[in-house]
Scaffold this motif. Structure first.
Motif, short mmCIF file in Angstrom:
data_model
loop_
_atom_site.label_atom_id
_atom_site.label_comp_id
_atom_site.label_asym_id
_atom_site.label_seq_id
_atom_site.Cartn_x
_atom_site.Cartn_y
_atom_site.Cartn_z
N ARG A 6 0.84 -1.20 0.00
CA ARG A 6 0.00 0.00 0.00
C ARG A 6 0.87 1.25 0.00
O ARG A 6 2.00 1.23 0.49
N ALA A 7 0.31 2.32 -0.54
CA ALA A 7 1.01 3.61 -0.52
C ALA A 7 -0.02 4.70 -0.27
O ALA A 7 -1.18 4.59 -0.69
N ARG A 8 0.41 5.74 0.42
CA ARG A 8 -0.47 6.87 0.71
C ARG A 8 0.28 8.16 0.43
O ARG A 8 1.43 8.33 0.84
N VAL A 9 -0.40 9.10 -0.26
CA VAL A 9 0.20 10.38 -0.64
C VAL A 9 -0.55 11.50 0.08
O VAL A 9 -1.78 11.59 -0.04
N SER A 10 0.19 12.33 0.81
CA SER A 10 -0.39 13.46 1.53
C SER A 10 0.30 14.74 1.08
O SER A 10 1.50 14.73 0.76
N VAL A 11 -0.46 15.84 1.06
CA VAL A 11 0.07 17.13 0.64
C VAL A 11 -0.31 18.18 1.68
O VAL A 11 -1.46 18.23 2.14
N MET A 12 0.66 19.00 2.05
CA MET A 12 0.40 20.11 2.97
C MET A 12 1.03 21.37 2.39
O MET A 12 2.24 21.41 2.15
N VAL A 13 0.21 22.38 2.16
CA VAL A 13 0.66 23.66 1.62
C VAL A 13 0.49 24.73 2.69
O VAL A 13 -0.61 24.91 3.22
#
Length: 439
Positions: free
Chosen positions: A352-359
């Motif tokens: 499994r892979a999870r992508v998170s983004v914080m700006v």
């Protein structure tokens, strides 16, 4: 400790420190000159003038002491008050007691009052309501006597003129100095902006200007930037040429192997595929972000698009937290390649892979986590080096690689003025890769 505490109050910018260096001597000089003038010159002059009027008061008191009535005293005082230009009159004995009257700006008046009271105990009041008239009330055996005269006889005319002139000219020169200093610091600011932009992968127009030292530093930066760009271009051209030249014989080998027996050709075809993957990886690493143009990108939309592509391939890739909003200036091609490399590693070594983004206002963070075996902390620095394969820490049976995946990501991060940080995912338990870029 004292030195570290002082640093907290010192401006951090060059403009602020230059302003402090400029203002501090001016303020100290003003304080020294003002204190010296007020305490020494102004006080001494006022005291000397007050002693002169005191002698005249003593003379008038002697005349009044020999009189038996107020009328007789006023008649006897006429020959004295006219040359001295003093107006004398007696106050009614039943009148309210006179009090001191001094304007709040009268520093000299306070010196006169203190000097008279310390030397003439019979002084009842000292009055200086304005800058023109002064009055002194003296107690006599005939009643209170009021002396009115020109205030310039006890105080200097416009005593604060020097201080006001000094303050006005100091302010004017400070403003002129600030304007000049700003013009001198502008080339340094332009150089810093150009260097910061180049560190983030953008090349902005810059022309060396300013003082000779600043101009020399700017010229050195321009030359350095040109050399780095030529080096990147040459690296890309060389590896692209090698890749292009090798593709032709590889294609001929593939065609030749396709004509052989399938069982005999299969091992050799795998070798050809591995060589093709190796060439593609070399080409990706050589390109880095050199072929991508900087543009304003919605980081959330970019991550959603990439995750959607992997989901259509049947991979267990999901979106995590999407925090913040706004456009970020990125080389979209290079950034897409970096994110895909991180996801590719995640699904290769995990399930499994999870992508998170914080700006945020100051940075962009793209995080990719997996549930694989991860990388030991002692090997994090080695993992981002080119052509490094960490066989003991990653399950190489789940895929092949040439050790350029994380190196390409780190190269993209550096090209944007950012950094690649490795860690351990708290939720999935595998590798956590953070691509952090300043805005």
């Amino acid at each position: 400790m004292a030195r570290n505490g002082l640093k907290n109050y010192v401006p951090r910018s060059l403009y602020g420190r230059a302003a402090l260096i400029l203002l501090l001597p001016v303020v100290v000089l003003q304080l020294v000159v003002s204190t010296s003038f007020v305490r020494r010159d102004l006080t001494d002059v006022t005291g000397q003038m007050t002693y002169t009027i005191m002698r005249e008061i003593d003379l008038l008191e002697d005349v009044v002491a020999r009189a038996d009535s107020q009328e007789e005293a006023l008649q006897a005082l006429k020959p004295y008050v006219e040359p001295l230009r003093i107006n004398v009159r007696f106050l009614p004995t039943d009148a309210p007691a006179e009090r001191d009257i001094l304007h709040w700006t009268e520093f000299s008046g306070r010196v006169v009052r203190d000097t008279l009271r310390s030397n003439l105990p019979q002084v009842l009041a000292v009055q200086m309501p304005n800058s023109e008239i002064a009055a002194i009330v003296i107690g006599t055996h005939l009643g209170p006597m009021k002396l009115v005269f020109d205030q310039r006889r006890v105080t200097a005319a416009a005593p604060h003129q020097l201080i006001l002139t000094l303050v006005a000219f100091s302010f004017l020169m400070t403003v002129i100095s600030f304007v000049y200093m700003r013009n001198q610091l502008r080339p340094i600011k332009k150089l810093a902006e150009a260097a910061l932009a180049f560190g983030r992968g953008r090349s902005v127009p810059y022309q060396p200007r300013g003082a000779s030292e600043v101009k020399a530093a700017g010229t050195a930066f321009v030359n350095m930037r040109a050399r780095i760009e030529r080096q990147i271009e040459q690296r890309t051209l060389i590896l692209s040429g090698v890749s292009h030249d090798l593709r032709t014989p590889l294609t001929r080998l593939r065609l030749g192997l396709a004509m052989l027996d399938e069982d005999d050709a299969e091992p050799m075809l795998r070798d050809v595929d591995e060589m093709q993957a190796l060439l593609d990886a070399f080409l990706d690493f050589s390109r880095g972000v050199a072929t991508s143009a900087s543009e304003d990108v919605d980081a959330h939309a970019l991550a959603e698009t990439i995750v959607g592509d992997w989901q259509r391939q049947g991979k267990d890739v999901m979106l995590g937290d999407m925090v913040g909003s706004g456009l970020v200036t990125l080389k979209s091609g290079g950034m897409r390649r970096a994110i895909e490399n991180l996801i590719s590693n995640a699904v290769r070594y995990g399930s499994r892979a999870r992508v998170s983004v914080m700006v945020t206002d100051h940075s962009l963070r793209i995080r990719v986590e997996d549930d694989g075996p991860g990388i030991p902390q002692s090997q994090w620095n080695e993992a981002v080096r080119p052509f490094t394969r960490l066989d003991p820490s990653r399950n190489q049976n789940k895929g092949s690689g040439v050790g350029l995946g994380l190196a390409i990501v780190a190269d993209v991060a550096r090209a944007h003025g950012g950094v690649l940080r490795l860690g351990t995912s708290e939720s999935l338990g595998g590798l956590q890769a953070d691509l952090v870029i300043g805005r």
